[in-house]
Design a protein around this motif. Structure first.
Motif: not given
Length: 391
Positions: A38-42, A327-336, A372-376
């Motif tokens: 199944g899908p993983r959580g953030p 750097v990796m930041v927390v973007g919109a909708k809590s996505l990396a 990973r980029p785009g991951a919650p």
């Protein structure tokens, strides 16, 4: 035959029951997701909040130490060294006797000059009294004017001879005093180049010993002229504000920091044509004698204040295949979200980021290996800086 038929029927029933059980198990796994498909959580991550703050920029320069005062001890009269009067490597005070040169001949010269002075004074007294008598006699014409003039001239000549003999006595006294070689300054004295019995001469090229005042230490540094021009340009354009401090921090050869801060004394007025560098000199108090002349050191100087910089832990900054800092930041909708930044220099365990981030951005510093980029992600603000082991 009836027994065999019964066994066949029983075997078929068992097989059917097993098939139904396996089918039910497969349906349960597909419906409940217990098989892990199944899908993983953030992913939980630790972040810091980027903010603009004034940052004092520094530059690290290499240099060598030298003594505040250096004096080479040389004899001012010649003769045989009778004794050395100091402990090599010890502390001596200004005026302390260091060597004794055989003074016999200089004592004789002084005694002779003193005797000559006494004789000249006696002759001057006789000439003066004669001149005084002739001065009275010439008024009553008891002596001729010529005899009076000769008496007055002889008195003046005798007085001049007394002055010459006094100068001879002073010279002999000075040379006699030079037989005791004195320390010109206070400080640590090095090894002696002569031993008792050695012949020394006035003004010889080889120093008998060297005294160094180590209460203060000079640190001579070099800075490239190109770096100096860049700094001046940044200050003039307003990119940097002046730090208002000429304080210098010193790092020793073993990596430790010297506890006493120094101050920048001056910058040279010319560029070395062979190296393209400018000389700088800093002064440090040396109350415990930790700093010795000739040590290799590194000095940290304040260059200015960057008013628009952000300090980001080094663990948060990585390089992409093109070599850009990211750097990796927390973007919109809590996505990396990866972000390219400009990291101009390191300050301690942090990077100074001058562009690519906005105040309030959440920069991921912990849990980067799981993102990973785009991951919650699920962000939690941390206060302690991340280390390289946390990446």
């Amino acid at each position: 035959m009836s027994v065999n038929r019964s066994r066949a029927v029983l075997s078929a029933a068992c097989l059917a029951a097993i098939a139904l059980t396996l089918a039910a198990c497969g349906q349960g796994k597909g419906a409940g997701g217990a098989g892990g498909m199944g899908p993983r959580g953030p992913s939980p991550v630790g972040v810091i909040i980027a903010r603009i703050e004034p940052v004092t920029l520094t530059s690290e320069l290499t240099g060598r130490t030298s003594a505040h005062l250096i004096s080479e001890v040389r004899p001012q009269v010649g003769g045989i060294v009778k004794a050395r009067l100091f402990q090599e490597g010890g502390y001596v005070r200004a005026g302390q006797a260091l060597y004794q040169i055989d003074a016999a001949t200089y004592q004789v010269a002084y005694n002779s000059a003193a005797a000559g002075l006494a004789q000249a004074q006696a002759q001057a007294t006789a000439a003066r009294l004669k001149a005084e008598r002739y001065k009275g006699l010439v008024e009553i014409n008891a002596v001729s004017k010529q005899d009076n003039d000769d008496a007055q001239a002889a008195s003046l000549t005798a007085a001049a001879n007394v002055a010459a003999q006094k100068a001879a006595v002073d010279g002999a006294r000075i040379n006699l005093g030079y037989t005791r070689v004195l320390a010109p300054i206070s400080g640590r004295i090095g090894k002696s180049t002569v031993t008792p019995g050695a012949l020394v001469t006035a003004g010889q090229a080889t120093a008998l010993a060297t005294v160094q005042d180590l209460s203060k230490i000079y640190v001579d540094l070099t800075q490239s002229s190109s770096d100096m021009l860049k700094l001046q340009s940044a200050l003039n354009s307003g990119q940097l504000g002046r730090s208002g401090s000429a304080q210098v921090t010193l790092k020793l050869e073993d990596g430790s920091t010297y506890p006493v801060p120094g101050r920048l004394e001056f910058s040279d007025v010319s560029v070395d044509p062979t190296t393209g560098s400018v000389g700088l000199r800093a002064t440090f108090d040396n109350p415990n004698g930790v700093l010795l002349p000739g040590m290799y050191v590194r000095a940290i100087l304040g260059k200015g204040v960057a008013n628009g910089g952000m300090l980001i832990p080094q663990a948060a900054v990585s390089r992409d295949p093109k070599g850009n800092a990211t750097v990796m930041v927390v973007g919109a909708k809590s996505l990396a979200e990866p972000r390219v930044v400009v990291a101009s220099q390191t300050i301690g365990d942090k990077w100074l980021v001058t562009s690519g981030l906005k105040p309030g951005d959440q920069v991921i510093v912990e849990g980067l290996q799981k993102v990973r980029p785009g991951a919650p992600v699920k962000a939690a603000v941390i206060t302690a800086p991340a280390t390289s082991a946390q990446r």
